[in-house]
Every structure is written in C-alpha cells, then in structure tokens.
Design an enzyme around this catalytic site. Structure first.
Site, PDB file in Angstrom:
ATOM      1  N   CYS A 136     -72.526 -10.528  32.113  1.00  0.00           N
ATOM      2  CA  CYS A 136     -72.726 -11.826  31.466  1.00  0.00           C
ATOM      3  C   CYS A 136     -72.362 -12.936  32.439  1.00  0.00           C
ATOM      4  O   CYS A 136     -71.351 -12.830  33.146  1.00  0.00           O
ATOM      5  CB  CYS A 136     -71.855 -11.907  30.210  1.00  0.00           C
ATOM      6  N   ASP A 144     -63.367  -5.802  45.926  1.00  0.00           N
ATOM      7  CA  ASP A 144     -63.328  -5.528  44.497  1.00  0.00           C
ATOM      8  C   ASP A 144     -63.092  -4.045  44.218  1.00  0.00           C
ATOM      9  O   ASP A 144     -63.661  -3.480  43.289  1.00  0.00           O
ATOM     10  CB  ASP A 144     -64.650  -5.986  43.853  1.00  0.00           C
ATOM     11  N   CYS A 169     -66.559 -23.582  29.129  1.00  0.00           N
ATOM     12  CA  CYS A 169     -66.599 -22.123  29.227  1.00  0.00           C
ATOM     13  C   CYS A 169     -66.003 -21.477  27.984  1.00  0.00           C
ATOM     14  O   CYS A 169     -66.552 -20.497  27.445  1.00  0.00           O
ATOM     15  CB  CYS A 169     -65.883 -21.650  30.491  1.00  0.00           C
ATOM     16  N   CYS A 208     -70.255 -23.996  33.633  1.00  0.00           N
ATOM     17  CA  CYS A 208     -69.242 -24.723  34.400  1.00  0.00           C
ATOM     18  C   CYS A 208     -69.897 -25.823  35.222  1.00  0.00           C
ATOM     19  O   CYS A 208     -70.802 -25.562  36.026  1.00  0.00           O
ATOM     20  CB  CYS A 208     -68.499 -23.765  35.321  1.00  0.00           C
ATOM     21  N   CYS A 214     -68.531 -19.123  25.128  1.00  0.00           N
ATOM     22  CA  CYS A 214     -68.457 -17.656  25.056  1.00  0.00           C
ATOM     23  C   CYS A 214     -68.868 -17.180  23.662  1.00  0.00           C
ATOM     24  O   CYS A 214     -68.215 -17.515  22.671  1.00  0.00           O
ATOM     25  CB  CYS A 214     -67.054 -17.162  25.385  1.00  0.00           C
ATOM     26  N   CYS A 235     -70.097 -17.959  31.029  1.00  0.00           N
ATOM     27  CA  CYS A 235     -68.966 -18.838  31.320  1.00  0.00           C
ATOM     28  C   CYS A 235     -69.055 -19.442  32.717  1.00  0.00           C
ATOM     29  O   CYS A 235     -68.433 -20.472  32.998  1.00  0.00           O
ATOM     30  CB  CYS A 235     -67.636 -18.123  31.099  1.00  0.00           C
ATOM     31  N   CYS A 295     -60.316 -28.525  36.720  1.00  0.00           N
ATOM     32  CA  CYS A 295     -61.036 -28.329  35.452  1.00  0.00           C
ATOM     33  C   CYS A 295     -60.859 -29.534  34.518  1.00  0.00           C
ATOM     34  O   CYS A 295     -61.700 -29.777  33.652  1.00  0.00           O
ATOM     35  CB  CYS A 295     -60.542 -27.072  34.739  1.00  0.00           C
ATOM     36  N   CYS A 346     -65.092  -9.326  25.867  1.00  0.00           N
ATOM     37  CA  CYS A 346     -65.951  -9.856  26.928  1.00  0.00           C
ATOM     38  C   CYS A 346     -67.219  -9.012  27.054  1.00  0.00           C
ATOM     39  O   CYS A 346     -67.156  -7.782  27.137  1.00  0.00           O
ATOM     40  CB  CYS A 346     -65.182  -9.859  28.246  1.00  0.00           C
TER      41      CYS A 346
END
Length: 360
Positions: free
Chosen positions: A241, A133, A194, A248, A198, A244, A188, A214
């Site tokens: 957060c 990342d 999701c 799921c 939000c 979302c 999905c 976001c």
C-alpha cells in the site's frame, strides 16, 4: 595530528558520499553506531503488540535492534543511503517498490561497490557488511541519525527534496568516518493527511503504526486470514500500500523517478492502474499455478508472499472492485486447496453478489 586525522576522515567521507551519488543514490550520510534514539519507542511498540505475527522483531531480533553496534561486531560507523523507487509512477494494486526487480539484490550490489571502493581507497581490507532491509536494524532511526531526513507521522523517513518513496540501505564499516549531524527538525507540522487517509486505521497516532491493521502487513507478512472487518478497507490493493506516502505533501511535491532501471515495472504491472486493470491482474493471479507463479515473480520481492497469499489477496480485491464477470473466477477459488483462500473466496462472492445484486 588530531586535525590531520579529522581532515582525512572528512576527505574520505566526502569522496565516499560522492561515490554513492555517482551510483545513483538520492541521499547519503554517515552515522556513528550505537543505541538508537527511538529505542524506548520501539520497546513500547512491541509491548503494545503492534508487530503482529512478525516474530523476527521479537526476542533476539529485538535485542540486536537495541544497539546498532551488535549486528556486525567491529563496525563503528555506517554509511546510510536512500534510493528512489519511482514515486511519480501512478498508484496501483501493487505497491511501487515491488513492481520491478528485487531491491534487496539490486541495492546490495550497489552497496558492495561502495565497500570495494572504500577498501581500495584506504589500502586495506575493511570489515564491512551491507544491509538492505534485511538485518536487525532500526533503519529509519539510523538514517535520521545520519542526517538524511526525519521520520514522518506515517512512520516513513521523509527526505527533503526526495519525499518518502525511498529504499534505505547501509554499509557498516570499521573505518572512522566523519559523522553527519542528526536531522533534528520535524517538518510535518500540524498535517495529519497520512493518519486521515489510512483506510484501515493503521495509524492511530502520529508515528505509531499498528501493523496488524496495515494493508502492507495484511497482504505481505500476514500468514492467516485477513480480518473480515478490514477487508473492505483493502479495496483494490493486491500487494502492499502506498496511500500514506501518496498523500504526504512532501512526497507529492518532491517524489523522484526510480534510481535504477531494474525498478521499472514489469509487464505484468505496466497496465494495471485502473479498475479493469486491477481486476485483470487479480484474475490472472487466481488462475496461476506454482510454475506460473515462479516464472512471473522470479527475481521479484513479491515472492515474499506465497502464491496462496496472493490468491487470498486477489479474492478480497475482486470482492471489493469486481463485477459479474469475476464471479466465475471466485467460484473456482471456492475449490482451492488452501482453506484460507476458500474462505476469502466465499466472502468475496457474498460481497460481490450483494454489490451487483446478482442472484444467490
């Protein structure tokens, strides 16, 4: 000869993956480097301005993300791994991934172990680089290409049997490995939980994230005022957060315990899951000075946000979930040296007084 070479690549790849699983990774796959399948979608996302103030995604950063062969010249393949950070832990004011030690450091060391193993196995130095990342890579695209899972409607990588509370890491190498088939299925279906969940409308359509709305972006990356229209939606979230992910069905069913003990929550976050705990954490952050901040978050990914940013977030949280017991802290924050924090404290006081019907 070709068959022997292919068999050697297959055997080496199988053993490399076994090493990855032995280190605790929840999934592992191999992809050939090249142009991402989502390049056009990435370009459209940038053109729409959904990146907000994250300038590192633009310019040269965007150019490097258009072809995964560019960030580390000479590399031809990538081993992509996923690591659970503990999706079974209770939701709380700090996103699960940030409650323990800095995942960049923890996972980079694990991936370097794989690099060392690979060099010993092939008997030569391997031109390689670990990414956790931290590089100009479209990581979820690469993970899907490596067969780990699919990108869900919340834009997160979903791994069958593991959900989406996962870190992604990769090792770029100049060794020919056997590639995994890309994960082509979209599992999905018609689910939109999701998107519906939000609180700030950051998912305007499937697989499109407007970062400027976001909560993770607003509380971690954004260096300015949180837009007033979005502050109520932040609720009791101080840093990041998980909403979302939490809604799921795949994550609800398959979330795993954290891969490494280093990801276990620090004492500061261990008891902050209910409203009173959230308020206590927000107050403690408001009262921190530079030395407190450095001590509390040493070796933590939370240092991505400066102290004044955390205090800005804490003011919003107290404005949303506070009680009359929090008025004094917010009054003190009106004198903060940073203008943005002062403005958020004023907003929180006005909202909180209205909520508890306290006299102005």
């Amino acid at each position: 000869m070709g068959g022997a070479a292919a068999l050697t690549a297959r055997s080496l790849t199988e053993r490399l993956k076994a090493e990855a699983y032995g280190l605790g990774f929840d999934a592992a796959g191999v992809a050939r480097l090249g142009e991402p399948a989502t390049r056009a979608a990435f370009e459209a996302w940038l053109a729409a301005g959904h990146q907000g103030s994250m300038a590192y995604l633009e310019g040269e950063g965007a150019a490097l993300r258009r072809d995964s062969r560019l960030p580390h010249p000479g590399a031809t393949h990538a081993l992509v791994v996923a690591a659970s950070y503990g999706g079974r832990a209770p939701a709380g004011p700090v996103a699960r991934y940030a409650r323990g030690d800095d995942y960049h450091v923890v996972l980079r060391e694990r991936v370097r172990e794989l690099h060392g193993w690979l060099e010993r196995e092939v008997g030569r130095p391997v031109n390689a680089r670990p990414y956790v990342d931290s590089g100009p890579i479209l990581e979820r695209d690469l993970a899907q290409r490596a067969g780990l899972g699919w990108v869900g409607k919340n834009t997160m990588l979903i791994v069958p049997g593991a959900g989406s509370h996962l870190f992604l890491a990769s090792l770029f190498v100049d060794v020919a490995l056997e590639e995994d088939a890309p994960f082509e299925a979209d599992r999905c279906g018609t689910c939109t939980r999701c998107l519906d969940a939000c609180p700030t409308g950051a998912l305007p359509s499937p697989r499109v994230l407007d970062a400027t709305r976001c909560i993770s972006y607003l509380t971690i990356e954004h260096r300015g005022p949180i837009p007033p229209a979005l502050r109520e939606g932040v609720g009791g979230l101080l840093y990041g957060c998980d909403i979302c992910n939490d809604v799921c069905p795949w994550t609800v069913k398959f979330a795993r315990e954290a891969m490494a003990p280093e990801f276990a929550p620090r004492a500061l976050f261990a008891e902050s899951h209910d409203r009173d705990g959230t308020r206590a954490l927000a107050r403690s952050i408001c009262m921190m000075d530079a030395a407190d901040y450095a001590a509390a978050f040493k070796g933590s990914a939370i240092k991505r946000a400066k102290l004044w940013m955390l205090q800005r977030n804490a003011c919003v949280v107290l404005g949303n979930v506070g009680t009359d017991e929090d008025l004094a802290v917010l009054e003190a924050m009106r004198e903060h040296e940073h203008e943005v924090v002062r403005e958020h404290a004023e907003w929180a006081l006005t909202r909180l007084r209205r909520t508890i019907r306290a006299p102005v």
